[in-house]
Design a protein around this motif. Sequence first.
Motif, mmCIF file in Angstrom:
data_model
loop_
_atom_site.group_PDB
_atom_site.id
_atom_site.type_symbol
_atom_site.label_atom_id
_atom_site.label_comp_id
_atom_site.label_asym_id
_atom_site.label_seq_id
_atom_site.Cartn_x
_atom_site.Cartn_y
_atom_site.Cartn_z
ATOM 1 N N SER A 85 10.443 -6.196 -7.496
ATOM 2 C CA SER A 85 11.035 -5.838 -8.790
ATOM 3 C C SER A 85 10.707 -6.858 -9.879
ATOM 4 N N ALA A 123 6.905 -3.291 -13.082
ATOM 5 C CA ALA A 123 7.595 -4.504 -13.512
ATOM 6 C C ALA A 123 6.711 -5.340 -14.426
ATOM 7 N N THR A 133 11.964 2.651 -11.407
ATOM 8 C CA THR A 133 11.299 1.387 -11.095
ATOM 9 C C THR A 133 10.275 1.497 -9.971
ATOM 10 N N ALA A 137 5.733 -0.080 -7.796
ATOM 11 C CA ALA A 137 6.884 -0.761 -8.389
ATOM 12 C C ALA A 137 6.497 -2.078 -9.049
ATOM 13 N N ARG A 176 14.973 -5.016 -13.682
ATOM 14 C CA ARG A 176 16.224 -4.406 -13.238
ATOM 15 C C ARG A 176 17.062 -5.383 -12.436
#
Length: 870
Positions: free
Chosen positions: A214, A432, A406, A428, A438
């Motif tokens: 992330s 990012a 995401t 993902a 997130r």
Amino acid sequence: MNMRTNTTAPTNAGSRAQERNRLPVWRHPVVVMAVVLAAVSAAALALGMPIDRITQIAIYTLYAAGTNFLIGYLGLVPFGASFFFGCSSYALAIASGFWGGNEITGVLVATGFSVLLALVIGALILRRKGLYFSLLTLACSQIAFEIAYKWTAVTGGENGIQNVPRPLFGSALSFHAFTLVVVLALSWFLWRVAHAPFGRLMQALRDNEQRVTSLGYDVYATRLIALLIAGGTIGAAGGLMALLLQGVYANNLNWQHAGDPVLMAVLGGVHQFLGPLWGAITFIVLEDRLSAITENWWLFFAPVIIVMALLSPEGIQGFLQRFGKRPRWTLTRHRIPARPSHIPPYRPLDAGGDESQTVLSVQNLSKRFGSIVTQDGISLDVKRNQLHSFIGPNGAGKTTFFNILTGFLLPDEGRIVFEGRDITRLPAHRRARLGLARSFQILSVFPNLSAFENVRVAVQAARRQWRGFWRDAYTCEEANARVWSLLDAVGLADRAADVCAELSHGEKRLLEIAMTLATSARLLLLDEPLAGLAESDRQIVATLIRRLASSHAVLLIEHDIDRVLALSDRITVLHQGRLIADGLPAAVAHDPQVISAYLGDSGTAVAAPARIARADAASEPAQAIPTARALLQLDQVCAGYDGGTVLDGVDMTVYAGEVVALLGRNGVGKTTLLRTITGTLHATAGRVNFDGKDVSAMRADLINRLGISLVPEGRRLFPNLTVQDNLKIGARDGGAPLDEICELFPKLRVLMRSRAGNLSGGERQMVAIARALMVPSSLILLDEPFEGLAPAVVHEVREAVAKLTSRASLVIVEHHAQSVLTMADRAYVLVNGKVAFGGSAKGLAADTALQERLLGVTTAGPEERSRETA
């Protein structure tokens, strides 16, 4: 702005770790390794022992260090590291036979060949992790053994390849010196990589793959590069072994020896940089001595391993640490950069762009899990510099929606457009990097890194420092300053040096928010950032989020409806996978569909969630309870972690049939107190008596059987089991039957066959409470039972909790004082590990000044009050 700007010098453990970042030369682990190897070599020469045996120890130290580079730093266990060790030996022997060369070129050939093998094999086996990765490396090693053993024309088969030349270092002593130089040089190289940005990224990945992804890091590429480094190091060790023996044999590839380097690392300590050294010395010496006595030397060696594993999980170095100070990991320095005399206030980096532009556009998005529809044709736009709240009851599909945005889940239909680019199928980590950051509903941090390092890894991602292999990660003053500003903004500057696992739940939540802010993204996706925070911290974070919305697009999931209405520019409501409302806060708050779906009460406005008081509280005098039998008594209880004190002389009594509220700010010891009562943490002083028995030193399972059950913070269900299986695991004779559970929580009746991992937060909380009821208990401890729940679910859970009083006494830990004081008979407030208040819950509820002083509860700040909701 109400921000924490404490710039005074840090105290306690934090100050001890915030020293000069560089170790004294004599304490550097590679220097220690050099001294130990030199001392062992001198002792061997003095006693007339063969120096080749010490050379073998040095080689095995490097072999185990390369293996432990994957285990300790990355969390990958290669059962077949012998694949690189043995194949590189053959590469050196075959190359020297064809092209000649010397020891230096031979080691380079062995290292290069091993790196090439790691690249080819790693590209395949790193598609799997955990046990599958371990077994795949073992399979590779066994395949190589079969080839080496049977391809006689090239490998010499059973006889191997002999007479490998050593033209430069013909004598045993000169080759020993050459080996020490190579081993120490490569050990120093591993130490440098471990302290470089890439090495710190490895440690973060070891702790939490989801969080690393992330932040924008490529997990697969990181693991592959780490395997190349480890493979090259192990390959150099294999080349040295071929030169030591002046021959190569297939035996090193056999499965019987495949686990040797893992065993050496474990013996010495996988979380200790010098662990491979101590493990190699122990392994070689015991093998040498015991094999001289008997052929069945493993019968004696195996008990040594068992005893060491039981006495010291951190291996030999962990055992040695006990004589000086508390055991800790030594994979890196136990220090952080010095705290500046003045910490500059945190300032969000402007994401830029026209405020009228759309940052994120979701078009007809749908997602199904079998027959369950979590998103059904969702379309919405998120504008720049806007706080857009995305709310709905538990189980509506909000977190699943964030996972789709995401890239952790792919939609079945629809498109996601971010900054004009279609990212529907983008991985993902690449989303990012484009600017989507997130936070997570369930805490997602790096538990074995310090608070400073958690944020620094996130800052590293924002600065696009993906592949720093050489320079020290802490030498970038600009990045360090950014980390200090972020920690100070969330009130954690004083805890910067503490390992994340030692922080309270609320502090971890604040740390995760700091990590999310560190990414400097264009769109911030915040999933329940206020869950688990005390009121004072909730105000700080809410103000910070509002401030961020002036320069970023913010999409917020939150169950604190009052703050959602006060802070939001726009609100979208999701119910059963469909959007039922979208617009300005005032309009959404009075929408009949929203009131019915979100609160479960068509006659109540969103801004005024109902309170449920304990059913019999009004009819029972407050002073009548203490005349009942004392069920639980704590007498001057002290407890803590790793020698530190969290609880300091706590006195507490719980009477049969009463509800006790346990309150306090984050980090004061509430969860520690529950752990001490249940036996998962033993008191260092004082007594814990339950039902007339001293349980201070009793095992947790025995305490549970006496009648104490815990509903833990974070629910802690078994995610791969069904609801029914989760309940059956906890069931014992005398506990509540399933029919009674379903009467208490009717929703569980239809969820019995559902996997716990697929439930919403509210559904998980119901299962966690129900599991505690499956045990015959006279005391139930509930740790943050209402955390992260929608008002309608809180209503349902509170009604169920009120009914529990007919079965057992209750101790309820809750950060929101008013929500639990209305249903409690008495209350205790902890301040810095001590009881600062013990008395009537009704009296504490009425004394706002006392709450202000003990709990930090304040009314909404002027910025929140002045915000328009229309």
